[in-house]
Structure formats: structure tokens, C-alpha cells
Design an enzyme around this catalytic site. Structure first.
Site, PDB file in Angstrom:
ATOM      1  CE  LYS A   1      -3.783   1.836   2.862  1.00  0.00           C
ATOM      2  NZ  LYS A   1      -4.663   1.508   3.975  1.00  0.00           N
TER       3      LYS A   1
ATOM      4  CB  SER B   1      -8.213   3.224   3.327  1.00  0.00           C
ATOM      5  OG  SER B   1      -7.315   2.617   4.227  1.00  0.00           O
TER       6      SER B   1
ATOM      7  CB  SER C   1      -7.829   0.357   6.280  1.00  0.00           C
ATOM      8  OG  SER C   1      -8.264   1.406   7.077  1.00  0.00           O
TER       9      SER C   1
END
Lengths: 501, 454
Positions: B71, B152, B170
Site C-alpha cells: 500500500k 482504505s 482498512s
């Protein structure tokens, strides 16, 4: 952010001004003593209000001042408080900056053990209570020299609280009397320092150095005045003072006559509640509570590398000044104010103790010579003890000569002056060169006294008539006759015997 | 992942070929906006080295040669790290987050930085500046209504084997939307140094993979371990999670899962976590406060975007932050600052910190309120997941069943802190029972190509 509390600076170097407008609340003077590891102490002199130097006129109320000091001191350590980068005086700008110091996203603080130990030592030396658990907080404000946008400090629960310090205040005629006073230490906290701002007014820009090591002591003074018995007055803050002299000046100038002129401004800014900077404190989530142990609470089998033991640190403390002063008073019978003076000058105590070791003279004599003659010469030429041309051995030898009555005290002063010239001669050599030895022949001296007395019958009559000044005149005459080579004490003895006083 | 690893060991496919296949897949699925940066050169170089090792039979373990995506909140040395924000566009960190070299030491290939909600604030996977992760790989929807991937770590989910990060859910949230295993380790188990943090007390690196075993490998918990002994387990069902918004289908799967455990001898009991309804509020206060202060360093001076420089400092701060943060981020920063003001401190922040942590065995709940949600109906799905983050507990979300519409429903387990290993054994047992069809690469490719042709 509306108008902050009024802050002002005086003439002199390194003062800070804060613009009283809607913009930045912190403009620090350039260059400031920014440091990476800081202990901040807060004290207040609330017990003895500072009196103004001016006499109050009849009918006027007295004013009392309340002073609080915020002292920032850099810890002596190899690396910074929260990062492993080095601490070095006068390194090139931004050459000692780790990723954490630059506040790159994702970096985390790691607490420096040495700094914690230093804080505990400071707390113990200042008679504080050491909190076995203390917490770190974030203090949030925007400023160019604060790259993270917040400062890590210990607001809520600092490492040490409720201490005190005894210090001496010079008073009396000629400032020779030293009165011991006590100041309360509210708390001691570890905190991160900001970078260094260098303001270039010509190009309207500010340069930032994130090295953060300057090795300075810095004080912010908070002062208010009020009538005794009434609530405390408006607080005024003066930031970034770096000498006792400037501090005293700043506090002194916050006295009544000047106060009236900006008192109005102060009340206006303090009335505006919005004006206070809200730092939005929040617990620092990346640092767990700091836990310290002592001998009783230390877990069994704990790795000494992993824990801090308050009692162990206490044992490593050097002798504190108050203890040393007490010892000097007991051991040498000196006055308390003398002990303050001895300790307040760097190297003077050691000099004193070396002289004591080598001389037969009485400690009181040594004290007097060291504090009056020796120190006087140093101050006159603005020298440190380490730069003195007179060594402890030389002074010891001189005092021996005086003690054995080989020379008179006035002769001794002459010798001292010669020694100060750095010609490499010993006191003994100077005495023989200048023929300063006292007359040792008692008989010859008696003879001289006799002849002087015969030459001045009127003076003798005055002495017999108990005129106190007359005997001194006689002594003076005899001394003159001996070319100052006779000990006045001895002369006096002989004369008194002769005159059957 | 084990199959791929075995294939690599047996020489059925070389690391370079594998890497190139992944890279071409990424290019074909660009419309998903899964990746912000594809580190093609780096990955191919690593693949070549991996190949050498396999040739000489010096392979370093199960991750050798396996492409992993990270990420874009993890600091990667020499590779742009943006947090999907204009504020950090162009920021190339000079250091690696701690987890990155750990993976690289195992010779995994760093294939790219995945997309996310800006600064990981958001649960839809829609709020990043590099474009929302449009397609949930399961979408069979024919019109332009695309499905969110969840946030997310949306991009990570779309990438299918990745490191996400989890503040409030997330990792599990996108896992739930995309039919993966999403694992959030205990707070403190995995270092978050170098993870650009949202809220320091809650953020952890999270793992998104296709099966539980893969999650274990990537977390480097070392070795596969057996299945849990279910007869000795106590499964707790918190009744507060039975909310009106919960889709009945999800509720029935939840029930079935509980029955499954019971039939194997586990004790299944209903319990109460009384502060559950407060936790989302506490979460918001803590999160926004944390955000406000963590974002303070992004002021245009050091490493971030800076606006026109010919203005006084205060104006520069304001303009820079206005330009470079999106609405969601700005909103959170403002709220956070509000909660932290002296006058509000007691009322909001202190109260929020007193949220409950209870003593647990294994809990079972749904991960999100319903199946993967269409964008137009998207709601904040953190209601289930954030409580666990606040308590620092480990949790894993695994696909349980397919709904009537063919969309995945996920269930979630969470446990005592640092009982991650036990948690994964339970999850693995459940996975085996359910036999949920793991997404196959080919099937996915077919889906995608059919979408492109539309």
C-alpha cells in the site's frame, strides 16, 4: 489565532519579539540557542517579592513582583533525545539531521536513555520528587523551525516535580552580605527542541537549521506585579534571555513607572480570551509511559540495561553545593556568604583547598586572602581562576612568611603584587630582593622605640592622656624609622610596655 | 501462494515469467486504478536474481520470487510514496518501512505501490487522488455502476496479494468486498516504522491474501500450522453486532457459521460488549485527533508539496494544505483540531480514550453490514471493524459464502492480543469447512476481458 499575550524585549543581544497581530505568535530572536535535548524547569519566586529600588512616595501603595522562570537547558549527551543523530557544537547547518529530525512521514521517536538519566539527576539535585511514571505529550503549533508541526514534551505528568533550590542574594552595604533564599521548582520535564531560525531581514527570508545543538542555557521570565493582598496582576513574558545580568535587567525594568505605560495594552490583550494560543495537547502515542524504578520496586532479574534505577543514580550524584557550603562553614569556620562566593567562582574552591593544604596559616587568613586579595585582582583584570598568574603554592608560601612574621601584612601585599607580574619569582626571592623582611632583632627595635619616644615627648604625653590616635602616630614614627621593616604589632607591644599601658 | 511457490521450485514457471505475467495483468487492468506506482524495473531485477537462486537451488523460502504489492502508505526507499495525496506527490523516501525489507529479505518481489483513499482516510476506496478503485473484481454489473473495493486499502485488495494497513478496518473492509482474507495483526506484533500513520495507537500493517496460509506466510509468523482443535474452542457471538442494517442474508450466514462450530463440539455462546455502540464515536474522535496532529508535519516545508513560495509563511501553510489535501482529509483535520482544543479536551478526547477492552476468547461477527456494496449505496462500513482496532486486537476476515447475487459475504474472527497464531488456526479451520471458491486468476482475466469489450 488572534492576538497573543504581550511579550516584549529590551535592547541587548538575542531578544525575542512577538508580533501582536493575527499572525505568528512566535518569532524568536536570531540566533537562538536551540538545542535538541532539553530539560525545562519552571520555578517561581513567590515567597519573597522583589521590591523596587525606588522609594515609594508617601501615600503610595507598595507593589510586589511575582516572577516565574522557565529555564531551558541542553542535556550533555552524544545523540539527540528522540533520534540517534549526533549532537555536536558548531557543525555545518543541517548536517546532523536524521529522518526523524526532519519529520519525514512514517518516522518514529526512540527515547534516549542518557537523557532520562540526566533528567533524574537534575531532579534529585534540585530536591524534586521523581515521578516513577511520567508521560509524553504533543504540543501542537505551526512554525518553520518545528518540522513536525508539534513538539514532544511532558506537560501533564513530567519526570520530576516539587523541588527547591537555595541560592544567595547579595545585600547590605557594598553587596558583601549574602542572604540565603529558597526558590520553588514546580516541575522538570524532558522536551524536544525546535530547530534554529536564522532571520535574514535583508532578503526577507528565514533559514532553518535542524541540527539543534548550541549548548546554551536559555530563560523565559514571566513577571507580574500586584499590590500585596490583591490578586496577581497581568503577566508579561520575556523570552530567550541567556544571562543572569539580562534576566535581572528585564525583571528590574518591569517596575512601576514603566508598567503604567504598557499596563493598558496588557489588560486589553488578556481580556481577549481568544488571544491565548491553544496548543491542542495530546498524549504522544508513539512513546509509552516512562517508567522508572528504585531499589524497592525494581523487578527481580531485571536487565540493568533495560531499566533506570533512581537510587543508583542518586549514588552517582557528586556532592551538591549546599552540602559543600555547609562543610566549609563547619570545617573552616567561615561565614556562609564566603562559602557562596567560593562556590560561585569556577575553580576558586579548588584553589582555596590547595592553598589550605600547603600552608600553616589559619583557615580564616587563607579565606580572607583568597576572597579579598586574590579574587579582587582576578576581577580587576577579568581573569578566570585558571588564568591566574599566582599559583596556590605561591600563595601558600606567602602566607607562611606572613604567619611566621617574617614579613608584615603590608609587605605581603607588596609581594603579592610582584607575584602577579608573572616574573617567575617565588615569594621568598621577592622578599629578599626587596629587603622586605621584618626586623627580627627585638633589642634593636626597643632601642628605636626608645629614641622615637624621646624625640617626640608631646606625642608620648598624648598617649598617656589616653588620646587614642596618639599611639598610632607613635607607631607610624617608629615604622618610618625602621623603613617599614618592623612589624607594627610588635612595635605596639613594645610601646605599650614602655608606656606601661 | 504455496502452489505458485511450488511451481517456481519445480521449474514450471520462472520468476521472471511470473513477474512479467503480473506486470502485464496490471497493465490490462489499469482501469481498476489498483496501482499508483508500478515498480517494473525493480521487480524484474529482483525476479532475475530470484531466478538465479532457483537455478542453483538456493531459494530462500516460500516467498522467493513471489510478487507482493504494498500500500502506498509504506515508505519505500527510492520508490515514490504518495499516500494517494497531492501533498506527497513526487515524494521519494530515503528509507524503507521496517516491514518492506523483511519481505525483501525473503526475496519477495516488490511489484508496486497500491492505491488507497487519500492518507488512508475513508472506507470506500474512492477518495484517493489517483482515481477510485473502480472495479471490484467480482463486478458483473453491466451498466456503469461499479462496485467499490472497500477502503482504505482498496488498491491492495484489487492487487490480490498485498500489504495494506489498518486503522479502523482498512484491511478487512476491502478484503470483505473483494472476497479475500484480510488479516489485521495485534497492535505491536508487526512494526509500523515507516508506515505513514493515520492514528498512531491503532495503525498496523495488514495483510491481504487469497487464503489463510498465505496470510501466515506473509506475516512471517513462520511455518504453516495445523488446524485449530475446534472442540476445545469457545466462540462468542456479541449481540450488539446484530444491528437493524445487517442484511438478512448475512445474518443467516453468520448463524450458519456458528452452527458449524457447534456441530464440531465448540461452545458457542452469546455475549455482550456493552460499549460497542459508543466505540464508533470514540473511534472518530481519536482518529480525527490523531490525524490532525500527524498531518501537521505536512506543511510544505520539508518533503511535501508546496504552493507558490512568494508568500509569507503562514499563508504558504494555508495554501499548501488547501491545495494538496482533499475534502475528506481536511474535514478530519478540522474535526481533530476541534476535539483537541482545551475547552473540548475533557468532553471529547478524554472520554473517547476510556473505551472498553474486554477479555475474550474467539469472537465471530460479520465483517461488513452486507455483501460488497454498489457505489451508489455505499455507506461507512467501519461500524464493525473499528472497535477491534481501538483495542489493538488481532482480527481476520475471511470469505464465507456467496450471496444470492453472487457476491461474497465475509465473516470475521478476533481474539486476545498477541494470540494471532491461535486466531489463524481457527480461521484456517473455518476456511477448510467452507471451501469457499478462491478467486482464480483465469476466471478473473475472463471477467475483465468481458468488461473491456462491453
Amino acid at each position: 489565532m488572534a492576538a497573543p499575550m504581550l511579550r516584549w524585549g529590551c535592547r541587548g543581544r538575542r531578544w525575542a519579539f512577538a508580533r501582536v497581530d493575527g499572525g505568528s505568535c512566535h518569532r524568536r530572536g536570531a540566533p537562538t540557542g536551540s538545542t535538541s535535548n532539553r530539560i525545562r524547569g519552571e520555578s517561581s519566586v513567590a515567597q519573597q517579592p522583589l521590591h523596587t529600588a525606588q522609594k515609594t512616595r508617601k501615600g503610595e501603595h507598595k507593589w510586589a513582583a511575582v516572577v516565574g522562570l522557565e529555564i531551558h537547558a541542553q542535556i550533555s549527551s552524544n545523540s539527540k533525545l528522540f533520534s540517534g543523530s549526533q549532537v555536536r557544537f558548531s557543525a555545518p547547518p543541517n548536517s546532523l539531521v536524521s529522518f526523524f529530525d526532519a519529520s519525514l512521514p512514517g518516522t518514529l521517536p526512540v527515547l534516549n536513555r542518557r537523557c532520562v538519566e540526566a533528567a533524574v539527576m537534575t531532579g534529585l539535585a534540585l530536591n524534586c520528587h521523581i515521578n516513577k511514571k511520567s508521560l509524553f505529550d504533543r504540543k501542537h503549533y505551526f512554525y518553520a523551525d518545528l518540522p513536525a508541526g508539534y513538539q514532544i514534551t511532558q506537560q501533564r505528568l513530567p519526570i520530576a516535580v516539587n523541588g527547591s533550590l537555595i541560592y544567595g542574594v547579595c545585600a547590605g552595604k557594598k553587596q558583601s552580605q549574602v542572604i540565603p533564599k529558597t526558590v520553588r521548582i514546580k516541575q522538570i520535564q524532558l522536551e524536544q527542541d525546535s530547530g534554529k531560525s536564522l532571520h535574514d531581514n535583508l532578503r526577507s527570508q528565514t533559514l532553518i537549521d535542524l541540527n539543534r545543538a548550541e549548548g546554551q542555557l536559555r530563560v523565559d521570565a514571566n513577571i507580574s506585579v500586584h499590590h500585596p493582598g490583591e490578586p496577581l496582576g497581568v503577566r508579561t513574558e520575556v523570552k530567550n534571555l541567556n544571562s543572569i545580568r539580562f534576566l535581572a535587567k528585564a525583571i528590574g525594568e518591569c517596575q512601576l513607572p514603566l508598567l503604567v505605560s504598557f499596563f493598558l495594552l496588557c489588560t486589553m490583550s488578556m481580556r481577549d480570551k481568544e488571544g491565548k494560543q491553544d496548543y491542542r495537547f495530546m498524549p504522544e502515542p508513539n512513546l509509552p509511559p516512562l517508567v522508572l524504578y528504585d531499589a524497592t520496586s525494581l523487578p527481580a532479574g531485571a536487565d540493568p540495561q533495560q531499566v533506570i534505577n533512581i537510587d543508583q543514580i542518586r549514588e552517582t550524584l557528586p556532592e551538591l553545593p549546599s552540602v559543600t557550603r555547609e562543610k566549609l562553614v563547619q570545617q573552616y569556620g567561615m561565614l556562609l556568604e564566603h562559602s557562596f562566593t567560593l562556590l560561585n567562582e569556577v575553580g576558586l574552591l579548588e584553589f582555596f583547598q590547595n592553598v589550605i593544604k600547603e600552608t600553616r596559616a589559619e583557615p580564616k587568613k587563607v579565606t580572607s586572602w583568597v576572597l579579598n586579595t586574590f579574587l579582587g585582582y582576578l576581577k580587576q583584570q577579568n581573569l578566570a581562576v585558571s588564568e591566574s598568574p599566582v599559583t596556590p603554592s605561591a600563595l601558600a608560601e606567602l602566607l607562611d612568611l606572613l604567619d611566621s612574621r617574617t614579613i608584615s601584612s603590608s609587605a605581603a601585599k607588596q609581594v603579592f603584587e610582584e607575584l602577579w607580574k608573572r616574573e617567575g619569582k617565588t615569594p621568598g626571592q621577592i622578599v629578599s630582593e626587596k629587603q622586605l623582611e621584618l626586623m627580627q632583632d627585638q633589642g634593636a627595635l626597643e632601642q628605636l622605640c626608645h629614641s622615637v619616644m624621646e624625640a617626640h615627648p608631646q606625642v608620648v604625653m598624648d598617649v598617656k592622656n589616653r588620646n587614642p590616635r596618639a599611639i598610632n602616630k607613635l607607631i607610624g614614627l617608629v615604622r618610618k624609622a625602621t623603613q617599614s621593616r618592623a612589624d607594627p604589632v610588635m612595635i605596639k607591644e613594645i610601646l605599650e610596655k614602655k608606656l606601661s599601658l | 501462494m504455496l502452489e505458485v511457490s511450488a511451481a517456481l521450485k519445480q521449474g514450471q514457471i520462472t520468476p521472471t515469467e511470473l513477474c512479467q505475467k503480473c506486470l502485464s495483468l496490471i497493465k490490462k487492468t489499469k482501469f481498476l486504478h489498483a496501482y499508483i506506482t508500478v515498480s517494473e524495473e525493480v521487480a524484474l531485477k529482483q525476479a532475475k536474481e530470484s531466478e538465479k537462486r532457483y537455478k542453483h537451488e538456493q531459494s530462500l523460502g516460500d516467498l522467493d520470487g513471489i510478487p507482493i504489492a504494498v500500500k502506498d502508505t509504506f515508505s519505500t526507499s527510492g520508490i515514490e510514496t504518495t499516500c494517494a495525496s497531492n501533498m506527497l506527490k513526487g515524494y521519494v523516501p530515503p528509507y524503507n518501512a521496517r516491514v518492506v525489507p523483511k519481505l525483501l529479505d525473503q526475496e519477495a518481489l516488490l511489484i508496486g505501490k497500491t492505491n488507497l483513499d487519500e492518507f488512508a482516510i475513508g472506507s470506500g476506496g474512492t477518495d484517493g487522488v489517483f482515481g477510485p478503485r473502480k472495479q471490484n473484481p467480482h463486478s458483473k454489473n453491466e451498466d456503469s455502476d461499479w462496485l467499490i473495493t472497500g477502503g482504505s486499502s482498496g488498491g491492495s485488495a484489487a492487487a490480490m496479494s498485498a500489504l495494506g494497513s489498518a486503522t479502523g478496518g482498512s484491511t478487512r473492509n476491502p478484503a470483505a468486498h473483494c472476497r479475500f482474507v484480510g488479516f489485521k495483526p495485534s497492535y505491536g506484533l508487526v512494526s509500523h516504522y515507516g508506515l505513514i500513520l493515520l492514528v498512531n495507537l491503532m495503525d498496523v500493517p495488514g495483510i491481504l491474501t487469497r487464503c489463510v496460509d498465505d496470510a501466515a506466510i506473509v506475516t512471517l509468523l513462520n511455518h504453516l500450522f495445523g488446524l485449530a482443535d475446534v472442540s476445545k474452542l469457545c466462540i462468542e457471538i456479541p449481540k450488539e453486532y446484530l444491528v437493524p442494517e445487517l442484511l438478512s442474508e448475512v445474518q443467516s450466514f453468520w448463524s450458519k457459521a456458528a452452527d458449524l462450530f457447534e456441530s464440531e463440539g465448540a461452545k458457542v455462546i452469546e455475549v455482550s460488549i456493552p460499549h460497542t455502540s459508543y466505540s464508533i464515536v470514540c473511534y472518530h474522535v481519536s482518529c480525527t485527533s490523531g490525524v490532525a496532529l500527524n498531518m501537521a508535519r505536512l506543511d510544505g516545508l520539508q518533503c511535501s508539496h508546496r504552493c507558490d513560495t512568494d508568500v509569507p509563511t503562514q499563508s504558504m501553510y494555508a495554501s499548501t494544505r488547501q491545495e494538496a489535501f482533499n475534502d475528506v482529509v481536511r474535514g478530519r483535520i478540522l474535526s481533530g483540531n476541534l476535539f483537541l482544543l482545551k475547552e473540548n479536551w475533557e468532553n471529547y478526547f478524554i472520554k473517547a480514550q476510556k473505551s472498553a477492552t474486554s477479555h475474550l476468547d474467539v469472537f465471530l461477527t460479520p465483517t461488513i453490514l452486507s455483501e460488497a456494496v454498489p457505489y451508489l449505496e455505499f455507506i461507512k462500513n467501519y461500524i464493525f471493524t473499528q472497535a477491534v482496532n481501538m483495542a489493538g486486537l488481532p482480527a481476520v476476515s475471511i470469505p464465507a459464502a456467496l450471496s444470492n447475487q453472487g457476491l461474497p459475504v465475509e465473516l470475521r474472527f478476533f481474539e486476545h492480543a498477541f494470540c494471532d497464531q491461535q486466531l489463524l488456526t481457527v480461521a484456517k479451520w473455518f476456511e477448510k469447512q467452507v471451501q469457499f471458491p478462491v478467486i482464480q486468476l483465469q476466471e478473473f482475466m475472463d471477467d475483465c476481458s468481458s468488461m473491456i469489450t462491453q
